[in-house]
Design a protein around this motif. Sequence first.
Motif, mmCIF file in Angstrom:
data_model
loop_
_atom_site.group_PDB
_atom_site.id
_atom_site.type_symbol
_atom_site.label_atom_id
_atom_site.label_comp_id
_atom_site.label_asym_id
_atom_site.label_seq_id
_atom_site.Cartn_x
_atom_site.Cartn_y
_atom_site.Cartn_z
ATOM 1 N N ILE A 56 0.859 -1.118 0.086
ATOM 2 C CA ILE A 56 0.025 0.038 -0.010
ATOM 3 C C ILE A 56 1.019 1.178 0.222
ATOM 4 C CG2 ILE A 56 -1.859 1.210 1.251
ATOM 5 C CD1 ILE A 56 -1.321 -2.464 1.984
ATOM 6 N N MET A 57 0.656 2.101 -1.102
ATOM 7 C CA MET A 57 1.795 3.151 -1.207
ATOM 8 C C MET A 57 0.999 4.431 -1.614
ATOM 9 S SD MET A 57 5.050 3.042 -3.660
ATOM 10 C CE MET A 57 5.982 1.887 -2.903
ATOM 11 N N ARG A 58 1.861 5.585 -1.221
ATOM 12 C CA ARG A 58 1.164 7.057 -1.544
ATOM 13 C C ARG A 58 2.077 7.020 -2.529
ATOM 14 N NH1 ARG A 58 -1.686 10.834 1.217
ATOM 15 N NH2 ARG A 58 -1.486 10.103 3.155
ATOM 16 N N GLY A 59 1.391 7.765 -3.743
ATOM 17 C CA GLY A 59 1.838 8.126 -4.933
ATOM 18 C C GLY A 59 2.672 9.669 -4.647
ATOM 19 N N LEU A 86 5.276 5.543 -8.671
ATOM 20 C CA LEU A 86 4.953 5.119 -7.422
ATOM 21 C C LEU A 86 3.459 5.096 -7.571
ATOM 22 C CD1 LEU A 86 6.556 7.890 -4.988
ATOM 23 C CD2 LEU A 86 7.312 5.547 -5.633
ATOM 24 N N ASP A 87 2.783 5.249 -8.734
ATOM 25 C CA ASP A 87 1.242 4.805 -8.869
ATOM 26 C C ASP A 87 1.294 3.564 -9.476
ATOM 27 O OD1 ASP A 87 2.420 5.085 -11.543
ATOM 28 O OD2 ASP A 87 1.084 6.521 -12.092
ATOM 29 N N GLY A 88 2.407 2.627 -9.695
ATOM 30 C CA GLY A 88 2.432 1.210 -9.864
ATOM 31 C C GLY A 88 2.575 1.013 -11.546
ATOM 32 N N GLY A 133 10.984 8.107 -5.122
ATOM 33 C CA GLY A 133 10.892 8.469 -6.556
ATOM 34 C C GLY A 133 10.255 7.433 -7.340
ATOM 35 N N ALA A 134 10.826 6.128 -6.998
ATOM 36 C CA ALA A 134 10.254 5.085 -7.780
ATOM 37 C C ALA A 134 10.417 3.760 -6.977
ATOM 38 C CB ALA A 134 11.172 4.960 -9.069
#
Length: 405
Positions: A70-73, A115-117, A102-103
């Motif tokens: 689960i990640m914040r973009g 970061l948005d996958g 950054g990535a």
Amino acid sequence: MTKLPYPTIDVPKNWDRGGLPAWTYHSPALFALEREKLFLTHWQIVGHECDLPEPGDWLAFDLLGERAVIMRGQDGVIRAFHNLCRHRGARVVDGETGNCRGAIVCPFHGWVYNLDGSLRGAAQPRSFGAMKREDFGLKPIEMDSFHGFLFIRFSPGPQPGIATLLAPFDADFASYRVQDLVPVSVPNRASDLPVNWKSVRDVDNEGYHVALAHPGLQDLYGRTYRDLYLKNGLSMSIGWYGDTPGRLWSVRNYTRISPERTDLPGHLQKAWSYYGFFPNSVFTMTPEGVQFYHDIPLSEGMTRLSGRSYRWPHETRQQRLARYLAYRIDRDTSVEDQQLSIWSNESMMSDAFEGFHLSDLEYGLRRHHDGLRRILPVMSLAVAPPEDQIAARNEEMSCPVQGRA
Ligand code: FES
């Protein structure tokens, strides 16, 4: 007795006081069905937005062979993905929590994801021939949120969206200002217990044992404690402290120090309240802190007890001290419950065990079992079918009878 503002369900007059049969606690074939039809299809809490304050912050969550991150973009949006590189399946992040600056760079061969996958690029891309980057982003997982708490579901399931599911908790979560929480400095606690996950739930789903098994809780609020049942598999427990000074050191000092929360409705000001939702998760709220805990099954005989803790921003020294004392009381309670879970789970292997005979004060346990049987009707069978027939029997019992008027 304090009148409470919850839409509760009464304990039925003549209910079956038995519980699940012993075989359901140690059958690998049943556990495989629980994985598929219960855990992967029901909402699992994974954390709170405050755990991910910056772009690239992530939390990992593993469940029975499935792995989520689960990640914040970069755009501030929180998303959930399978923690599974589209090249050869490596974990793209390793550990419980961290930050990708950054990535996301896969540690196996170095594929790079935004970061948005979305896939930014493969290492040595020409070696893959013609390859469309947009076909190789991290696979998304369904996610939902409630007052900042984040939930994921690996497969579609019978529960509604989280806001609908947890609606009876909405007013309390708003009163506690759960949206404003911040993590405590050591947020995660986990221990593995050699029991079936249902034995942990069985202990946690009733307060009948509090008076004898939990001296700390009994000293704190045991005289006032009560369990409540709400729709959609929700439950609540609540107890109030402060009517006696407390005999135990932690309780006596907690009762003395715990700060007044005059901003809360009267029934929550001196309450420890617990908010449970099916099948395996609970929120705990006290005037100085919030936690969630959940039982994560690892196998039919091993369960990870895990959770995270939060506080409110601008905490005073008095609140911090009260939170520490509450933690001490909770820590003892957890150790006591773990022993009870082990004994209960052991008993399922004994020929002398004839099943539960439950009190009205243990109706929460029965209700949880009823919920499980609705999803996996094979659990109603008193005698275990052969292991290799459990899935088929469950299928038969799930199908409506054909050809009847
Ligand atoms: Fe991720 Fe190869 S498995 S780059």
